[in-house]
Every structure is written in structure tokens, then in C-alpha cells.
Scaffold this motif. Structure first.
Motif, PDB file in Angstrom:
ATOM      1  N   MET A   1     -36.473  -8.332  44.727  1.00  0.00           N
ATOM      2  CA  MET A   1     -37.648  -7.743  44.072  1.00  0.00           C
ATOM      3  C   MET A   1     -37.899  -6.338  44.614  1.00  0.00           C
ATOM      4  N   PHE A   2     -38.608  -5.541  43.802  1.00  0.00           N
ATOM      5  CA  PHE A   2     -38.865  -4.151  44.149  1.00  0.00           C
ATOM      6  C   PHE A   2     -40.374  -3.905  44.227  1.00  0.00           C
ATOM      7  N   LYS A   3     -40.775  -3.096  45.201  1.00  0.00           N
ATOM      8  CA  LYS A   3     -42.149  -2.625  45.225  1.00  0.00           C
ATOM      9  C   LYS A   3     -42.383  -1.768  43.982  1.00  0.00           C
ATOM     10  N   ILE A   4     -43.641  -1.613  43.626  1.00  0.00           N
ATOM     11  CA  ILE A   4     -43.961  -0.857  42.418  1.00  0.00           C
ATOM     12  C   ILE A   4     -43.434   0.576  42.488  1.00  0.00           C
ATOM     13  N   SER A   5     -43.422   1.170  43.685  1.00  0.00           N
ATOM     14  CA  SER A   5     -42.931   2.541  43.819  1.00  0.00           C
ATOM     15  C   SER A   5     -41.438   2.618  43.529  1.00  0.00           C
ATOM     16  N   ASP A   6     -40.687   1.627  44.037  1.00  0.00           N
ATOM     17  CA  ASP A   6     -39.242   1.606  43.795  1.00  0.00           C
ATOM     18  C   ASP A   6     -38.941   1.298  42.328  1.00  0.00           C
ATOM     19  N   PHE A   7     -39.686   0.363  41.747  1.00  0.00           N
ATOM     20  CA  PHE A   7     -39.480   0.005  40.340  1.00  0.00           C
ATOM     21  C   PHE A   7     -39.829   1.195  39.434  1.00  0.00           C
ATOM     22  N   SER A   8     -40.830   1.962  39.857  1.00  0.00           N
ATOM     23  CA  SER A   8     -41.208   3.149  39.107  1.00  0.00           C
ATOM     24  C   SER A   8     -40.060   4.153  39.071  1.00  0.00           C
ATOM     25  N   ARG A   9     -39.419   4.345  40.207  1.00  0.00           N
ATOM     26  CA  ARG A   9     -38.288   5.283  40.259  1.00  0.00           C
ATOM     27  C   ARG A   9     -37.113   4.765  39.436  1.00  0.00           C
ATOM     28  N   LEU A  10     -36.850   3.455  39.515  1.00  0.00           N
ATOM     29  CA  LEU A  10     -35.738   2.876  38.763  1.00  0.00           C
ATOM     30  C   LEU A  10     -35.944   2.996  37.251  1.00  0.00           C
ATOM     31  N   SER A  11     -37.183   2.744  36.819  1.00  0.00           N
ATOM     32  CA  SER A  11     -37.471   2.702  35.379  1.00  0.00           C
ATOM     33  C   SER A  11     -37.865   4.050  34.817  1.00  0.00           C
ATOM     34  N   GLY A  37     -52.362  -6.929  47.826  1.00  0.00           N
ATOM     35  CA  GLY A  37     -52.469  -6.515  46.425  1.00  0.00           C
ATOM     36  C   GLY A  37     -51.247  -5.776  45.922  1.00  0.00           C
ATOM     37  N   TYR A  38     -50.192  -5.687  46.733  1.00  0.00           N
ATOM     38  CA  TYR A  38     -48.980  -4.998  46.322  1.00  0.00           C
ATOM     39  C   TYR A  38     -48.320  -5.748  45.159  1.00  0.00           C
ATOM     40  N   ARG A  39     -47.854  -4.964  44.200  1.00  0.00           N
ATOM     41  CA  ARG A  39     -47.149  -5.534  43.048  1.00  0.00           C
ATOM     42  C   ARG A  39     -45.649  -5.462  43.290  1.00  0.00           C
ATOM     43  N   TYR A  40     -44.947  -6.522  42.869  1.00  0.00           N
ATOM     44  CA  TYR A  40     -43.490  -6.570  43.000  1.00  0.00           C
ATOM     45  C   TYR A  40     -42.877  -6.885  41.635  1.00  0.00           C
ATOM     46  N   TYR A  41     -41.799  -6.170  41.358  1.00  0.00           N
ATOM     47  CA  TYR A  41     -41.133  -6.314  40.060  1.00  0.00           C
ATOM     48  C   TYR A  41     -39.677  -6.700  40.264  1.00  0.00           C
ATOM     49  N   SER A  42     -39.085  -7.249  39.166  1.00  0.00           N
ATOM     50  CA  SER A  42     -37.675  -7.651  39.199  1.00  0.00           C
ATOM     51  C   SER A  42     -36.879  -6.767  38.250  1.00  0.00           C
ATOM     52  N   VAL A  43     -35.617  -6.577  38.565  1.00  0.00           N
ATOM     53  CA  VAL A  43     -34.736  -5.805  37.688  1.00  0.00           C
ATOM     54  C   VAL A  43     -34.603  -6.477  36.329  1.00  0.00           C
ATOM     55  N   ASP A  44     -34.870  -7.790  36.274  1.00  0.00           N
ATOM     56  CA  ASP A  44     -34.801  -8.508  35.000  1.00  0.00           C
ATOM     57  C   ASP A  44     -35.884  -8.060  34.028  1.00  0.00           C
ATOM     58  N   GLN A  45     -36.899  -7.351  34.520  1.00  0.00           N
ATOM     59  CA  GLN A  45     -37.976  -6.880  33.652  1.00  0.00           C
ATOM     60  C   GLN A  45     -37.656  -5.543  32.975  1.00  0.00           C
ATOM     61  N   LEU A  46     -36.568  -4.919  33.383  1.00  0.00           N
ATOM     62  CA  LEU A  46     -36.222  -3.617  32.795  1.00  0.00           C
ATOM     63  C   LEU A  46     -35.965  -3.686  31.288  1.00  0.00           C
ATOM     64  N   PRO A  47     -35.260  -4.719  30.778  1.00  0.00           N
ATOM     65  CA  PRO A  47     -35.057  -4.768  29.315  1.00  0.00           C
ATOM     66  C   PRO A  47     -36.382  -4.803  28.541  1.00  0.00           C
TER      67      PRO A  47
END
Length: 285
Positions: A1-11, A37-47
Motif C-alpha cells: 500500500m502507498f501513503k496518499i503522498s506516494d499515490f498522488s505522485r504515482l497517479s 487519519g493517514y490514508r493508504y491506497y493500493s496500485v489496484d485502484q489506479l484503473p
């Protein structure tokens, strides 16, 4: 999983936008740390995020995107929504094209102010002719073109022989840039009309278009979207030469092409010699 900051950069989507998508239920993080309260995202959410961005780019509202993605709409309903959006965007493009044409016409007018008029205006007699005609209220110039194409196609399908360029007759008392009361009158060989009135369901009538003893005319080379300046030149000439407009304006498309700048249009106003300009204001205002 990615922190919101990392997911933001990826997406390549801002953290602010991701937080907003979370708030409205469009794209929720897979996990939220209940302590920080940190949000975590998965690479599976990119599509899903990519679909959101694609639909947003097409002009859909976020509420519509939620409906499209979450309600498992049948393909027929999704196609319907996309076709509605397509029609909306086409109308917007047409409106902007017409606005651009008006800007170009205004620029041309400014450039020509104070110069010698570049239009040759002549008076001529117009003979009566048999026409297949249809009259309709059209929303704008684009719809007028579509209306004309429909009538010309209908005549062609029924093997009605066209003998000259079609005319447009404007029955509004004054100028209108929308909801125009326009008639298309196509000169035809009377022996070829057959039962076109019945076949068209009454959309087309066959009649004699009256002749005009004195018609003030001007031929304009250029886009049909930029007719303001030649109309004004014709109006100025009519008033300066002590004529009165006695009937509706006619325009004739002498040449049409995909390149709008190569169009040739003849503008006609029936006139009579008079010292009064009252009718001029009625038909030319």
C-alpha cells in the motif's frame, strides 16, 4: 500500500483532489489509520482512478461519474449518456465557432472602417421561378445548414431536378441570430416534381416565387459566418441612394466548400425608390 503522498505522485493527481474524491465516495482509500487519519491506497485502484479522469475529461460531472462507475449501468444506458454528452459538446463547439466567426467579422469591420467599400452593389430584375420550398424555425445558422441539407436530400431521393442554386428567404421582421424563420426555396423543373408534396408529408410545397422588378444585390466572397459587414454595406448603399426595402431578404449560396473562406453568397433585398426610410428600419434593423 502507498501513503496518499506516494499515490498522488504515482497517479499524477493532487492530494487535495484525492481527499475530495474520498469525501464524496468516488475513490476511497483501502485503509485509513484510525490513530493518525493517514490514508493508504493500493496500485489496484489506479484503473478506477484513470476511468474517473477519462470521464471527467469528457465533461461528465462527478455525480454522473459515480453513477457510471458504481451503479453497474447497462451498456445501452451508458451509450445513451455518452451520446447525450456528445450532442452537448457538439452544440458547445458550434456555439464557439459562431462566436469566433462574429469576432472575425468584427475585426474585418474595424479594419475596413474609413476605407473605400470593397463591395460592388448592383440593381437587377429577378424573374419569377418555380421552386420547391420548405419553411421552418431554425435555432441558428448551423441548424439552417442541416435543414437545407435535409430538404435537398429529399428532393434528390425523389428525382426532382434542381435548375439553379437554392435560395434562403428570411421571413422575420428584423435580424435574428437564433430561432430564425427561414424558407429554403430550390428552383426546380416543374415537370419533375411529381407528387413530392405528398411524398414529403407536406414538408415541401411547390410554388411560384414572385419576381422582383428592382433587387439590390451584393456578392460576397467569404465565410457565411461573417456576413455582418456586407449586410451593413448593402444597407448603407440602400439608404444613401434613397431606396426603401419592400420585402424579406434573400440569400443565394452560389458556391459552397469545406473551406468556408471560399464560399460565395449573393445577398438580395427587394427595393423601390422612395424618400422614406421607415421600411428600411423594419426589414434591416
Amino acid at each position: 500500500m502507498f501513503k496518499i503522498s506516494d499515490f498522488s505522485r504515482l497517479s499524477q493527481v493532487s492530494m487535495r483532489t484525492l481527499r475530495y474524491y474520498d469525501e464524496i465516495g468516488l475513490l476511497k482509500p483501502v485503509q485509513v489509520d484510525y490513530l493518525t487519519g493517514y490514508r493508504y491506497y493500493s496500485v489496484d485502484q489506479l484503473p478506477r482512478l484513470n476511468r474517473i479522469l477519462a470521464l471527467k475529461d469528457l465533461g461528465f460531472e462527478l455525480a454522473q461519474i459515480i453513477q457510471l462507475l458504481d451503479e453497474e449501468l447497462p451498456s445501452t444506458e451508458m451509450r445513451g449518456m455518452l451520446r447525450l454528452k456528445q450532442a452537448e459538446l457538439q452544440q458547445r463547439v458550434q456555439a464557439e465557432q459562431e462566436r469566433l466567426a462574429r469576432v472575425e467579422a468584427r475585426l474585418t469591420q474595424i479594419e475596413l472602417d474609413g476605407r473605400t467599400p470593397r463591395h460592388e452593389i448592383i440593381l437587377k430584375k429577378v424573374k419569377p421561378q418555380i421552386v420547391a420550398s420548405s419553411r421552418k424555425i431554425v435555432a441558428n445558422f448551423v441548424h439552417r445548414v442541416q435543414f437545407a441539407s435535409e430538404i435537398l436530400d429529399l428532393l434528390s431521393q425523389n428525382k426532382v431536378k434542381q435548375t439553379d442554386s437554392p435560395l434562403f428567404i428570411y421571413h422575420d421582421g428584423g435580424y435574428r441570430d437564433n430561432d430564425m424563420n427561414v424558407e429554403i426555396a430550390v428552383p426546380v423543373d416543374s415537370s419533375s416534381v411529381g407528387n413530392i408534396v405528398e411524398r414529403s408529408g407536406g414538408r415541401i410545397t411547390v410554388r411560384e416565387l414572385p419576381g422582383v422588378n428592382t433587387m439590390a444585390t451584393l456578392i460576397y466572397h467569404g465565410s457565411p459566418y461573417t456576413l455582418i459587414e456586407p449586410y451593413q454595406a448593402l444597407g448603407t448603399w440602400i439608404q444613401a441612394n434613397d431606396y426603401t426595402i419592400t420585402g424579406p431578404c434573400r440569400t443565394i449560396s452560389l458556391h459552397q466548400d469545406e473551406d468556408l473562406s471560399t464560399h460565395v453568397t449573393e445577398i438580395q433585398f427587394p427595393v423601390e425608390k422612395s424618400s422614406s426610410t421607415s421600411k428600411l428600419s423594419i426589414f434591416f434593423s
